[in-house]
Design a protein around this motif. Structure first.
Motif, PDB file in Angstrom:
ATOM      1  N   PRO A  28      -6.911  51.605   7.543  1.00 14.85           N
ATOM      2  CA  PRO A  28      -7.640  50.375   7.921  1.00 14.85           C
ATOM      3  C   PRO A  28      -7.394  49.196   6.989  1.00 14.85           C
ATOM      4  N   GLU A  29      -7.018  49.460   5.726  1.00 15.77           N
ATOM      5  CA  GLU A  29      -6.834  48.381   4.754  1.00 15.77           C
ATOM      6  C   GLU A  29      -5.355  48.065   4.508  1.00 15.77           C
ATOM      7  N   GLU A  30      -4.467  48.588   5.324  1.00 14.46           N
ATOM      8  CA  GLU A  30      -3.038  48.397   5.106  1.00 14.46           C
ATOM      9  C   GLU A  30      -2.412  47.473   6.142  1.00 14.46           C
ATOM     10  N   ILE A  31      -1.259  46.939   5.757  1.00 20.76           N
ATOM     11  CA  ILE A  31      -0.389  46.248   6.700  1.00 20.76           C
ATOM     12  C   ILE A  31       1.026  46.803   6.518  1.00 20.76           C
ATOM     13  N   VAL A  32       1.854  46.671   7.534  1.00 20.06           N
ATOM     14  CA  VAL A  32       3.252  47.095   7.453  1.00 20.06           C
ATOM     15  C   VAL A  32       4.126  45.857   7.618  1.00 20.06           C
ATOM     16  N   ILE A  33       5.081  45.717   6.723  1.00 14.06           N
ATOM     17  CA  ILE A  33       5.981  44.559   6.751  1.00 14.06           C
ATOM     18  C   ILE A  33       7.406  45.027   6.976  1.00 14.06           C
ATOM     19  N   LYS A  34       8.068  44.413   7.946  1.00 18.66           N
ATOM     20  CA  LYS A  34       9.501  44.608   8.158  1.00 18.66           C
ATOM     21  C   LYS A  34      10.235  43.576   7.319  1.00 18.66           C
ATOM     22  N   LYS A  35      10.968  44.065   6.307  1.00 15.40           N
ATOM     23  CA  LYS A  35      11.670  43.143   5.412  1.00 15.40           C
ATOM     24  C   LYS A  35      12.719  42.343   6.168  1.00 15.40           C
ATOM     25  N   VAL A  67      10.668  38.962   1.365  1.00 12.72           N
ATOM     26  CA  VAL A  67      10.039  38.215   2.451  1.00 12.72           C
ATOM     27  C   VAL A  67      10.262  39.013   3.732  1.00 12.72           C
ATOM     28  N   GLY A  68       9.265  39.004   4.605  1.00 13.72           N
ATOM     29  CA  GLY A  68       9.404  39.754   5.843  1.00 13.72           C
ATOM     30  C   GLY A  68       8.306  39.431   6.829  1.00 13.72           C
ATOM     31  N   GLU A  69       8.317  40.164   7.935  1.00 16.43           N
ATOM     32  CA  GLU A  69       7.390  39.919   9.041  1.00 16.43           C
ATOM     33  C   GLU A  69       6.355  41.033   9.127  1.00 16.43           C
ATOM     34  N   VAL A  70       5.112  40.657   9.277  1.00 14.18           N
ATOM     35  CA  VAL A  70       4.041  41.629   9.463  1.00 14.18           C
ATOM     36  C   VAL A  70       4.174  42.235  10.866  1.00 14.18           C
ATOM     37  N   VAL A  71       4.304  43.568  10.939  1.00 16.80           N
ATOM     38  CA  VAL A  71       4.494  44.224  12.244  1.00 16.80           C
ATOM     39  C   VAL A  71       3.315  45.116  12.628  1.00 16.80           C
ATOM     40  N   GLU A  72       2.486  45.518  11.674  1.00 15.14           N
ATOM     41  CA  GLU A  72       1.296  46.305  11.964  1.00 15.14           C
ATOM     42  C   GLU A  72       0.180  45.875  11.026  1.00 15.14           C
ATOM     43  N   VAL A  73      -1.047  45.873  11.553  1.00 12.77           N
ATOM     44  CA  VAL A  73      -2.209  45.453  10.767  1.00 12.77           C
ATOM     45  C   VAL A  73      -3.319  46.482  10.929  1.00 12.77           C
ATOM     46  N   GLY A  74      -3.893  46.933   9.802  1.00  6.00           N
ATOM     47  CA  GLY A  74      -4.989  47.892   9.833  1.00  6.00           C
ATOM     48  C   GLY A  74      -6.244  47.321  10.472  1.00  6.00           C
ATOM     49  N   ASP A  75      -7.116  48.204  10.929  1.00  2.00           N
ATOM     50  CA  ASP A  75      -8.307  47.798  11.683  1.00  2.00           C
ATOM     51  C   ASP A  75      -9.263  46.927  10.874  1.00  2.00           C
ATOM     52  N   HIS A  76      -9.284  47.062   9.552  1.00  4.54           N
ATOM     53  CA  HIS A  76     -10.226  46.307   8.727  1.00  4.54           C
ATOM     54  C   HIS A  76      -9.623  45.029   8.146  1.00  4.54           C
ATOM     55  N   VAL A  77      -8.385  44.735   8.510  1.00  2.00           N
ATOM     56  CA  VAL A  77      -7.714  43.523   7.995  1.00  2.00           C
ATOM     57  C   VAL A  77      -7.964  42.379   8.960  1.00  2.00           C
ATOM     58  N   ILE A  98       1.766  48.104   2.636  1.00  3.35           N
ATOM     59  CA  ILE A  98       1.082  47.622   1.442  1.00  3.35           C
ATOM     60  C   ILE A  98      -0.398  47.477   1.733  1.00  3.35           C
ATOM     61  N   SER A  99      -1.192  47.692   0.700  1.00  2.00           N
ATOM     62  CA  SER A  99      -2.628  47.463   0.806  1.00  2.00           C
ATOM     63  C   SER A  99      -2.892  45.963   0.738  1.00  2.00           C
ATOM     64  N   THR A 100      -3.958  45.531   1.364  1.00  2.00           N
ATOM     65  CA  THR A 100      -4.266  44.096   1.383  1.00  2.00           C
ATOM     66  C   THR A 100      -4.712  43.571   0.023  1.00  2.00           C
ATOM     67  N   ASP A 101      -4.921  44.468  -0.952  1.00  2.00           N
ATOM     68  CA  ASP A 101      -5.224  43.976  -2.296  1.00  2.00           C
ATOM     69  C   ASP A 101      -3.955  43.753  -3.114  1.00  2.00           C
TER      70      ASP A 101
END
Length: 335
Positions: A28-35, A67-77, A98-101
């Motif tokens: 829930p607190e993570e995002i995934v970035i495609k570089k 630098v990259g594009e956000v491709v997935e976002v956790g439920d709590h972000v 990566i964690s949002t912190d």
């Protein structure tokens, strides 16, 4: 999904591997970035490759500017959206969770994505100015014109200093001059002390920023600093160097010799995120660099020498170590 990454499996060995990454398994607190692009930090990563950085464990994936594009976002972000282009401290890998912190900044639409990872090298260089006493009209010298040294010289120029740079590579000396250095020299081809004495008319520079990370260079540069001057250790000192420490300390201590102040300028002395209780942070520094780049006040384009595929990583690291006239800013292309 397959995700490529560069690995240092052991010292002086480089591989490109593929791992599986599950884009549906995002906390829930993570995002995934495609570089899109990641930048090699030559000094640090070559030290990691040689197993000379205590914080970097082998096997490991190097890199901390991407630098990259956000491709997935956790439920709590809530403050990040898919499709957003972001600058962050990312490794040399195709995808990264990566964690949002973690450090993460949206990028200005006006900037070329290939230039965004250079923000990291610029904020590293900026730390030398933050700890210094540089004022308008001061004479500042930067030893070493790799990425960080070149950018430190450009920033010192923007702060109003007269800037002297040195490097053993004629190409880097020329590039430094093209980036605004008032005097750019190869120490092997000139009498450095005499040139600086004539240029400053003060017997030396008031601030010397040491960006090579070679202890011998720092010690031998002391005589180029004017009385009451300062030596800023920007490049992380690496390698063995033996000298008479009493003679060195006396030189810095005694007024008739130098009375010189040493200052460390490692970027992590600053907090990553800004808050009301600090003036300087990595976040604020990054945003300042964005503005300077948008306004055309920094020459970044000329520092980019190679854009490579990840499979060319070994050749790139060899080039950064052995062919300094050719290799400087090397981006890995993950697109």
């Amino acid at each position: 999904m397959k995700s490529k990454k560069v690995i240092f499996p052991e010292s002086h060995n480089i591989e490109v591997r593929e791992d599986e990454i599950d884009l549906e398994d995002v906390s829930p607190e993570e995002i995934v970035i495609k570089k899109h692009y990641s930048l090699i930090s030559p000094g640090t990563e070559l030290a990691c490759l040689a197993d000379k950085e205590n914080w970097f464990e082998l096997p490991g994936t190097p890199g901390y500017a991407a630098v990259g594009e956000v491709v997935e976002v956790g439920d709590h972000v809530s403050d990040v959206e898919t499709g957003q282009i972001a600058y962050f401290f990312g490794s040399h890998s195709e995808y990264e969770k990566i964690s949002t912190d973690r450090f993460f900044l949206a990028t200005p639409d006006s900037l070329d994505e290939k230039l965004i990872p250079f923000v990291k090298m610029t904020t590293i260089a900026m730390t030398s100015l933050r700890v210094s006493d540089i004022e308008l009209g001061d004479y500042v010298m930067v030893t070493g014109q790799g990425l960080v040294g070149n950018l430190a010289a450009q920033l010192a120029k923007l702060q109003g200093a007269f800037v002297i740079t040195t490097d053993l590579s004629d190409r880097r000396v020329e590039l430094s001059r093209n980036c605004g250095a008032d005097l750019a020299l190869n120490p092997n081809k000139t009498d450095l002390k005499d040139e600086i004495r004539k240029f400053t008319e003060l017997g030396g520079v008031s601030t010397l920023i040491e960006a090579t990370g070679i202890p011998k260079v720092a010690v031998e540069s002391l005589e180029l600093i004017a009385n009451e001057g300062e030596l800023i250790l920007l490049g992380t000192p690496r390698g063995e160097y033996r000298d008479d420490i009493t003679e060195l300390l006396n030189y810095c201590h005694l007024e008739q010799k130098g009375n010189i102040t040493f200052k460390g300028a490692h970027e992590w002395r600053l907090p990553p995120f800004h808050n009301e209780y600090v003036k300087h942070s990595m976040e604020r520094g990054s945003k300042i660099v964005f503005k300077l780049m948008e306004q055309g006040k920094l020459n970044i384009k000329d520092l980019l020498t190679h854009v490579i595929e990840p499979e060319e990583a070994e050749e790139a690291y060899d080039g950064l170590k052995e062919k300094k006239d050719e290799y400087l800013g090397v981006l890995m292309d993950w697109t």
